[in-house]
Design a protein around this motif. Structure first.
Motif, PDB file in Angstrom:
ATOM      1  N   GLY A  79       0.776  -1.250   0.000  1.00  0.00           N
ATOM      2  CA  GLY A  79       0.000   0.000   0.000  1.00  0.00           C
ATOM      3  C   GLY A  79       0.798   1.285   0.000  1.00  0.00           C
ATOM      4  O   GLY A  79       0.202   2.364  -0.064  1.00  0.00           O
ATOM      5  N   VAL A 306       0.525  -1.426   5.505  1.00  0.00           N
ATOM      6  CA  VAL A 306      -0.479  -0.864   4.599  1.00  0.00           C
ATOM      7  C   VAL A 306      -0.704  -1.809   3.426  1.00  0.00           C
ATOM      8  O   VAL A 306       0.237  -2.118   2.685  1.00  0.00           O
ATOM      9  CB  VAL A 306      -0.049   0.512   4.056  1.00  0.00           C
ATOM     10  CG1 VAL A 306      -1.247   1.224   3.424  1.00  0.00           C
ATOM     11  CG2 VAL A 306       0.583   1.363   5.136  1.00  0.00           C
ATOM     12  N   LEU A 308      -3.478  -2.736   0.104  1.00  0.00           N
ATOM     13  CA  LEU A 308      -4.474  -2.111  -0.769  1.00  0.00           C
ATOM     14  C   LEU A 308      -5.193  -3.152  -1.608  1.00  0.00           C
ATOM     15  O   LEU A 308      -4.567  -4.017  -2.225  1.00  0.00           O
ATOM     16  CB  LEU A 308      -3.792  -1.100  -1.695  1.00  0.00           C
ATOM     17  CG  LEU A 308      -4.684  -0.384  -2.719  1.00  0.00           C
ATOM     18  CD1 LEU A 308      -5.630   0.592  -2.017  1.00  0.00           C
ATOM     19  CD2 LEU A 308      -3.827   0.339  -3.763  1.00  0.00           C
ATOM     20  N   TYR A 318     -11.108   5.998  -1.526  1.00  0.00           N
ATOM     21  CA  TYR A 318     -10.642   4.967  -0.600  1.00  0.00           C
ATOM     22  C   TYR A 318     -11.539   4.825   0.622  1.00  0.00           C
ATOM     23  O   TYR A 318     -12.090   5.798   1.125  1.00  0.00           O
ATOM     24  CB  TYR A 318      -9.215   5.300  -0.136  1.00  0.00           C
ATOM     25  CG  TYR A 318      -8.259   5.526  -1.269  1.00  0.00           C
ATOM     26  CD1 TYR A 318      -7.622   4.464  -1.896  1.00  0.00           C
ATOM     27  CD2 TYR A 318      -8.020   6.827  -1.741  1.00  0.00           C
ATOM     28  CE1 TYR A 318      -6.751   4.675  -2.960  1.00  0.00           C
ATOM     29  CE2 TYR A 318      -7.148   7.042  -2.797  1.00  0.00           C
ATOM     30  CZ  TYR A 318      -6.525   5.965  -3.409  1.00  0.00           C
ATOM     31  OH  TYR A 318      -5.675   6.173  -4.458  1.00  0.00           O
ATOM     32  N   VAL A 372      -8.398   0.128   1.875  1.00  0.00           N
ATOM     33  CA  VAL A 372      -7.074   0.188   2.490  1.00  0.00           C
ATOM     34  C   VAL A 372      -7.136  -0.489   3.849  1.00  0.00           C
ATOM     35  O   VAL A 372      -7.993  -0.163   4.675  1.00  0.00           O
ATOM     36  CB  VAL A 372      -6.609   1.647   2.649  1.00  0.00           C
ATOM     37  CG1 VAL A 372      -5.226   1.692   3.311  1.00  0.00           C
ATOM     38  CG2 VAL A 372      -6.586   2.361   1.303  1.00  0.00           C
ATOM     39  N   TYR A 395      -2.810   7.903   1.442  1.00  0.00           N
ATOM     40  CA  TYR A 395      -3.973   8.184   0.598  1.00  0.00           C
ATOM     41  C   TYR A 395      -4.643   9.437   1.155  1.00  0.00           C
ATOM     42  O   TYR A 395      -5.062   9.444   2.317  1.00  0.00           O
ATOM     43  CB  TYR A 395      -4.924   6.984   0.582  1.00  0.00           C
ATOM     44  CG  TYR A 395      -4.212   5.729   0.118  1.00  0.00           C
ATOM     45  CD1 TYR A 395      -3.945   5.525  -1.234  1.00  0.00           C
ATOM     46  CD2 TYR A 395      -3.754   4.786   1.048  1.00  0.00           C
ATOM     47  CE1 TYR A 395      -3.254   4.400  -1.656  1.00  0.00           C
ATOM     48  CE2 TYR A 395      -3.062   3.657   0.623  1.00  0.00           C
ATOM     49  CZ  TYR A 395      -2.811   3.467  -0.725  1.00  0.00           C
ATOM     50  OH  TYR A 395      -2.119   2.362  -1.155  1.00  0.00           O
ATOM     51  N   THR A 400     -10.403  10.004   0.819  1.00  0.00           N
ATOM     52  CA  THR A 400     -10.809   8.873   1.647  1.00  0.00           C
ATOM     53  C   THR A 400     -12.226   9.123   2.153  1.00  0.00           C
ATOM     54  O   THR A 400     -12.498  10.144   2.780  1.00  0.00           O
ATOM     55  CB  THR A 400      -9.839   8.674   2.821  1.00  0.00           C
ATOM     56  OG1 THR A 400      -8.509   8.568   2.312  1.00  0.00           O
ATOM     57  CG2 THR A 400     -10.180   7.416   3.591  1.00  0.00           C
TER      58      THR A 400
END
Length: 554
Positions: A79, A306, A308, A318, A372, A395, A400
């Motif tokens: 991520g 992290v 994804l 996200y 995430v 991000y 988000t």
């Protein structure tokens, strides 16, 4: 992070938390994260081999390797620009040769021993020796400076170079309702110990000591002692935190009473006076504070993990799932000599849940938005990993949508309710309500808002940046035994396992409640990742203006 709390069933009104699309059914109520995955990972993460998962330890290395392996096996993407990790600069500080905390100059000397009667440390990351010597002592009540409320416990007193003694929580924590200068019974951030030390430093205090009182602190001295002794972690900074007080810590209430008596004062009377607006800080006569200790300092980079799961149509939007992977490592030993705080419930359960939810979402296929999965470090040290992500988001928060935070899932069995920490703050409540309705369950408010749980887990780090995050705990209105059984289980955990060596994996746990709650997290997250809505904070909420400002630029 904390134990489950007692709850009284109160159904959340959908109208009170309306957002676009709230009449839609839960998109994925049939999702079934794997309990076998949960059991396997909780048992592994909380085994003695991980040594309590302290940041900067061999236990961290094992934890990071395990999580990266699990996410990679599921087919998720690293991520952080091709890496599974985000470095979090920390300094490990271990106090050695700690002197007693002594108070001289009064009617008689008062001494508090390190560990059973007081704990002390520092945020200063370059100072190998701390020596607070003959520091005048001032009682500053609740240690609050809140101009917007017309409240300043430091008004008219200069505490530069002095030792301040502070009460925990807010002045109105004993109020029955939620009306008062500091939201009545519901703790504000002014009541948290982290704020107390921050404000004392701003005022120039050489040392800041909080008086431990079990009810307003929400935990016993055993928690303070296990959490504040041994290696501590603080965020690194360019100035080595030189602007912070040299010494910070806690002392037992009976020692505080003896201190006040030595100054010819009554602690109970002074505590009562501190609850009233207009309270004036009180110097404790000629009493002087003394404490010294050496520090072993080690700079290191701990890591957030992290992962994804890219979205299929709007991958640049996200949804965030968070949990902290760390615990206390080696801690105050139990009577049997066990000194590993394994952190099975807190928070191997939440960490395992990240993997189980990722697994369920991979099996169901990608959603429109990206998802995430963030396992953060150093929550037990003051939300340091999530705070670092908040200040350095991989991000952007403006991209988000929102998310869920998981901390200490309940293994007491299936419940008829969940307890929402910060219920009514954001429109995410509506997503939760729909998912609960599909299970025939309800959302209830915190029965003990004076304990300030909203400010004690990682969602708070993201909320400060305007991101709506949902955080709930397993309810205590159990299907088997009702609230009496639920409250007994919570009390047993808090008293015998929370932040202690006996928070260990038990093969006899009842996983039915964990599974039910995981389905809720799965449904809420998947709905967020499938909608086109951008849920916000409710009108008037403390974080609404931050979110509105961010979104206005889109």
């Amino acid at each position: 992070m904390r134990s489950s709390i007692a709850a009284i069933a109160v159904l959340l009104s959908l109208a009170a938390c309306s957002t676009e699309g709230t009449d839609k059914p839960a998109a994925s109520a049939t999702g079934a994260p794997s309990i076998d995955t949960m059991k396997r990972l909780v048992e592994e993460l909380s085994s003695d081999a991980y040594e309590g998962r302290a940041p900067g330890s061999a236990g961290e290395e094992k934890t990071l390797a395990l999580l990266a392996k699990e996410f990679e096996k599921l087919g998720l993407k690293p991520g952080n620009k091709g890496s599974w990790f985000q470095d979090v600069p920390l300094v490990e500080i271990t106090a050695k040769n700690v002197s007693p905390l002594s108070f001289t100059g009064g009617k008689g000397s008062v001494t508090a021993a390190y560990g059973p009667e007081m704990v002390v440390g520092t945020y200063r990351t370059t100072q190998k020796h701390i020596d607070v010597k003959d520091s005048p002592v001032v009682f500053v009540g609740y240690g609050i400076n809140a101009p917007e409320k017309g409240w300043n416990d430091y008004a008219g007193v200069d505490v530069k170079g002095k030792t301040v003694v502070i009460l925990v929580n807010d002045p109105d924590y004993e109020t029955e309702g939620l009306s008062g200068p500091f939201n009545g019974r519901a703790m504000t951030y002014y009541g948290r110990w982290t704020y107390k030390f921050e404000e004392a430093a701003r005022q120039g205090a050489a040392a800041a000591i909080i008086v431990h009182d079990t009810v307003p602190a929400a935990y016993g001295w055993n928690v303070v002692q296990s959490s504040w002794t041994g290696a501590q972690h603080v965020a690194d900074s360019a100035n080595g935190n030189a602007d912070q007080s040299a010494a910070i810590g806690w002392m037992q209430k009976d020692k505080a009473a003896a201190l006040f008596a030595s100054a010819g004062m009554d602690l109970t009377a002074q505590m009562a006076a501190a609850k009233k607006k207009g309270f004036k800080a009180v110097p404790l006569g000629n009493v002087k504070a003394n404490v010294s200790f050496d520090n072993t300092l080690r700079k290191h980079s701990s890591k957030n993990v992290v992962a994804l799961l890219p979205g299929k149509t709007r991958p640049d939007e996200y949804v965030l799932y968070s949990a902290h992977w760390d615990h206390l490592g080696h801690c105050q030993a139990a009577p049997d000599g066990d000194d590993i705080c394994n952190g099975a419930v807190d928070n191997a359960t939440g960490t395992a849940a990240l993997v189980a939810l990722a697994e369920a979402n991979v099996k169901a296929g990608p959603t429109d938005r990206s998802q995430v999965f963030l396992a953060v470090t150093a929550e037990e040290s003051g939300l340091l990993g999530s705070a670092y992500y908040g200040n350095n988001p991989i991000y952007p928060f403006v991209k988000t949508v929102g998310g869920v935070n998981m901390d200490a899932l309940s293994v007491a069995g299936e419940a008829k309710n969940v307890v929402v920490i910060g219920k009514g703050k954001s429109q995410l409540d509506a997503y939760l309500d729909r998912a609960l309705k599909a299970q025939g369950r309800v959302a209830t408010t915190e029965p003990t808002p004076e304990k300030g749980y909203y400010y004690r887990s990682d969602h708070f780090s993201f909320a400060k940046h305007g991101l709506p995050m949902l955080y709930f705990e397993g309810g205590e209105d159990l299907v088997k035994g009702g609230t009496n059984a639920g409250m007994a289980a919570a009390e047993d955990y808090t008293k015998n396992r929370y932040h202690g060596p006996k928070d260990e994996y038990d093969p006899n746990w009842d996983w039915t409640g964990v599974l039910a709650d995981l389905k809720i997290y799965y449904t809420v997250g998947r709905d967020l990742a499938s909608t086109t809505d951008w849920p916000n904070w409710m009108d008037g909420d403390e974080f609404r203006a931050i979110r509105d400002k961010d979104r206005a630029g889109q």
